[in-house]
Design an enzyme around this catalytic site. Sequence first.
Site, short mmCIF file in Angstrom:
data_model
loop_
_atom_site.label_atom_id
_atom_site.label_comp_id
_atom_site.label_asym_id
_atom_site.label_seq_id
_atom_site.Cartn_x
_atom_site.Cartn_y
_atom_site.Cartn_z
CE LYS A 40 19.97 60.22 7.42
NZ LYS A 40 19.73 61.11 8.57
CG ASP A 53 21.72 63.84 10.27
OD1 ASP A 53 21.26 64.75 9.55
OD2 ASP A 53 21.61 62.64 9.99
#
Length: 289
Positions: free
Chosen positions: A71, A107
């Site tokens: 990420k 997220d």
Amino acid sequence: MKISGKTKIVGIFGYPVTHSLSPLFQNAAFKASGIDFVYFPFLVKPGDLEMAVKSIKSLNMAGVNVTIPHKKKVLAYLDKVSPEAKMVEAVNTICYRDDKLIGYNTDGKGFISSLTGEGGFDPQRKRALVLGAGGAAWAISFALIEAGVRRLSITNRTKRKAEVLLNHLTKFFRDKCEIMLVDFDKVNSSTVMNNIDLLINATSVGMHPEDPLLVNPELLTPHTFVYDVIYNRKTKLLKAAEEKGLPCLGGLGMLIYQGAYSFEIWTHKKAPLKKMRDALKEQRKCFVT
């Protein structure tokens, strides 16, 4: 599922990736929406990340999700990054559009949608305590401040990681809310627990049945909402919260919502949340005890 030369490919880059539930609910969403997309899991070793990202363009993919451990490192290989991803310094969604690879982070938005939509908890002017300082904690912390929490407390077993997150948050949000560090060995005190409205476990502790409880549930007050990002089981923390009659949620909703926002980035269509959730519920009968 009928695949042709017109089918658009999306997927998830991770290492490992075999555990991912994203193919299950994303393919269900594409089918329910009548969209000619297909979603695959791609095992991408850390040393192959740059090559894998370049392949999105060469294969004319619509995009991918990105998970552990890529990420943060994937930022170096993108043409453009959204403001949220830039602040969090992590990307979980890549969209290939107009010959550019654009990175997003859904997220935090997924967490807030789950917290408010499923939990009925409004974080505005509330006091939150986040356990953890990894990727989930970064995204959730930024999202909570953007959603208007009055005070955000951060704690982590490795204090240095919590300090890095604290300093980063302070740089962006110094005047927006009170941000403070709590020593991990002082979390289990009435002083801390009496002064929070929302407790979030953003660590991986709880994924396995033998994992310990990080907080003493006896100290949780009646006005505390408990959220655990773990979604593969009902954790000890959630069971303890339920036994005390506290409102609580596991991380399945966050998983679905973050995936729904990825779906919408790729397709420009509203995600069929119920179909995504139903696909997971059916599968959960097989692996959740």
